[in-house]
Structures are given as C-alpha cells and as structure tokens.
Enzyme design. Structure first.
Site, PDB file in Angstrom:
ATOM      1  N   ASP A 150     -13.832 -28.526 -15.347  1.00 14.22           N
ATOM      2  CA  ASP A 150     -15.080 -28.881 -14.664  1.00 14.22           C
ATOM      3  C   ASP A 150     -16.250 -28.851 -15.655  1.00 14.22           C
ATOM      4  O   ASP A 150     -16.253 -28.065 -16.611  1.00 14.22           O
ATOM      5  CB  ASP A 150     -15.349 -27.917 -13.501  1.00 14.22           C
ATOM      6  CG  ASP A 150     -16.254 -28.514 -12.433  1.00 14.22           C
ATOM      7  OD1 ASP A 150     -16.753 -29.647 -12.624  1.00 14.22           O
ATOM      8  OD2 ASP A 150     -16.477 -27.848 -11.400  1.00 14.22           O
ATOM      9  N   GLU A 179     -15.284 -31.425  -3.452  1.00 12.49           N
ATOM     10  CA  GLU A 179     -15.650 -30.121  -4.027  1.00 12.49           C
ATOM     11  C   GLU A 179     -17.123 -29.799  -3.782  1.00 12.49           C
ATOM     12  O   GLU A 179     -17.499 -28.660  -3.522  1.00 12.49           O
ATOM     13  CB  GLU A 179     -15.348 -30.113  -5.535  1.00 12.49           C
ATOM     14  CG  GLU A 179     -15.588 -28.774  -6.227  1.00 12.49           C
ATOM     15  CD  GLU A 179     -16.941 -28.673  -6.918  1.00 12.49           C
ATOM     16  OE1 GLU A 179     -17.239 -27.600  -7.475  1.00 12.49           O
ATOM     17  OE2 GLU A 179     -17.707 -29.653  -6.892  1.00 12.49           O
TER      18      GLU A 179
END
Length: 331
Positions: free
Chosen positions: A224, A186
């Site tokens: 997240d 990511e």
C-alpha cells in the site's frame, strides 16, 4: 469387358483418393499437434520481469490503472476486467467474490478478485500478494467526487503485483502457491470507521474463515502507498521479522549505499499497527503478515497530487526487483 475395365478403374481411383485423404488428415493432425505443442511450450516459458511496464505513468500495465476508479463506477468495472484479462493471459485460476456493501452512499456492488498460479492445484499452502484496486471517492483537497486517481493508493502496488505474478509464473516447483488478491472497497466513503472502510477485506476474511482457508496462508503480504520517492518502510510485527530481515539483506546487496527503504526495528510482539486490509485477517488470528506501507505516508496521500506525476521510476524499479528476488527464493 469395357464395362468391367471401367469398374476396376473407378475402384483404383477411389483407393487413391482414400489414401490421399488419409495422408492429408495425418498431415493436418501433425501440424495441429505441432502448433498446440508450440503454444504449450510458450506458456511454460517463464516471463521475464519488465519494470518498464509499471515504473512510469505511461507503462503498459500501470497506465490502465491510473484512472479515478471508485466502486460502482464504469472505470472501476473496466479496471476489474483489465486485471482479469491479464491473469487469464498467464493462466492463473480466477475466483471472484462478489457482494453488496452497505455504505453511507447506499448499497454498492463490489468484488474481490483472487488469482492463483497454475501450480496451486497441486498444493494447499498460499503466499498472498495483495492490494486494494479501487480509489477513494473524494480527495481531501477537493469537494468533487470521482476525480482522485490514487497512483500510490494503490495503482502502483496493483501494477507491481501483476508484474511480479507474470515473472513468477512457471519459475519453479514450490511447496506453496502464489495467490494475487485485489481487494475492493478499502477506502472509506466518508469518514474511516469500523463499518465505513475495509469492505472487501472484511468480506473475504469472513468467507475464508468459514471455508477454513486461513490456515493455508503461509505468508500474507499487503502492499500500500508505494511509488513515491524515498519511502521509509519499517517492520510492523515481530512475527514476520525473519522475512523482513531478508528484504533488508536483499536491498543491501542490490542497491547502492545511501537511502534505504527497509528499516528493521526490534519489536516486542505485534505492537505497531496501521489499519489496512490485513486487519480483518489479523483479527481472525493470522500473524504471518508483512505490511509493506511507508511510515510516514507519502506527502500526496489522499490528495489530488497522488497521480502519475507522483511516481518515482527508480523507487518502483528497486522495490519490484527486491520483491522479485525475495519471492523467487522464498522457502
């Protein structure tokens, strides 16, 4: 006559031995069946939610993830294998999507990990629980590579998903199946761009689009930057307002009055966006997305201080229990 008597005696002994062997065989099979049945029943028993495994840096599930784990490193491979081992223990089906990412550091082998609960063989719809499992190569406040831990980014979110997966295993029959997705790559290796970021989610979204699997996603939840104290999490999209309102209601019911995690804001369309692993799926038309990320970001974001000491145990406990209640009752 003596010879004849001996022959008869031998026949009787042989018959006795045959009966004994048969009896022992039946007993052995019976014992084996009992053991198998016992093990099967154990596997069918729901796991209990145990936040002590994830709400401190010494927690059994969180601790193995609290290491610098940039893609391509031995620690990254070890974390990958640990995730796979945990899901084997609870009987979830595994799919590994391996690919070679073209990065500013050169080609790097990466892998997205997808695990589907056993119930998934009976249904096509999915509820996705996702996070990225690698860590950033270098912190903003350091020139040294490979020492950034990323507790909130995203060791804690990954640990939450593992614990939620355990607790949701075998809880009830649903018209959908839970699927845990751990994205690789990511983080940007240098500067965040369309090509230096979201390596894993771009790859998986592309594969699933070609396989026509995006239509099966009932809800896509992305966790997240969670684990630090007092996160303020707004709803980012009107399309999932009804789910977010459920989180607000659950939090109000289970937590004492005071600081709230979830802040509902009236939205007009999906007009607030933070680039993250849901982006490639959104670009392909998926709108049932819950992006669970604080705004503003934690003060330790992309800094060396994002380690085990940044974790607030009560925050992790509350968030996990709220999501367990939400997911357990999801229709």
């Amino acid at each position: 006559m003596k010879k004849q008597s001996t022959t008869i005696g031998r026949k009787k002994d042989k018959q006795k031995m045959t009966r004994l062997v048969t009896s022992l065989s039946i007993l052995a099979v019976s014992c084996l069946f009992t053991i198998i049945l016992s093990k099967s029943n154990e596997q069918l028993q729901p796991y209990k939610l145990d936040v002590s495994r994830i709400n401190t840096k010494e927690g059994d599930t969180l601790k193995p993830l609290l290491v610098p784990r940039p893609p391509g490193s031995p620690a990254h491979a070890k974390v990958q294998e640990q995730l796979r081992a945990w899901y084997r223990e609870i009987g979830w089906q595994e799919e590994i999507y391996r690919f070679t990412a073209q990065t500013p550091k050169g080609p790097i082998e990466m892998a997205n990990l997808v695990f589907t609960e056993p119930h998934g063989v009976n249904v096509t719809e999915r509820v996705i629980l996702s996070a990225h499992y690698e860590s950033k190569l270098k912190a903003l406040d350091s020139k040294q590579e490979g020492i950034f831990v990323g507790a909130t980014d995203s060791a804690v979110p990954c640990a939450m998903i593992v614990e939620l997966s355990r607790a949701l295993t075998g809880t009830s029959e649903r018209s959908f199946a839970f699927q845990a997705v751990f994205f690789d790559g990511e983080e940007a290796f240098e500067n965040w761009t369309n090509t230096d970021s979201l390596y894993g989610s771009r790859h998986l979204a592309d594969v699933w689009e070609k396989e026509n699997k995006l239509k099966n996603i009932r809800l896509f939840i992305l966790f997240d930057l969670l684990g630090a104290a007092r996160p303020r999490i707004p709803n980012y999209a009107q399309s999932t307002d009804r789910y977010f309102k459920q989180l607000v209601e659950i939090e109000a019911k289970h937590r004492a009055k005071g600081f709230s995690f979830f802040h509902y804001i009236d939205r007009v369309g999906d007009n607030v966006f933070i680039a993250d692993d849901h982006l490639p799926f959104h670009q392909r038309g998926l709108r049932n997305i819950l992006h669970i990320i604080p705004s503003p970001f934690p003060t330790v974001w992309h800094r060396l201080a994002d380690n085990g000491d940044a974790i607030d145990p009560q925050t992790v406990t509350d968030l996990t229990e709220i999501f367990y209640e939400f997911l357990k009752n999801l229709k």
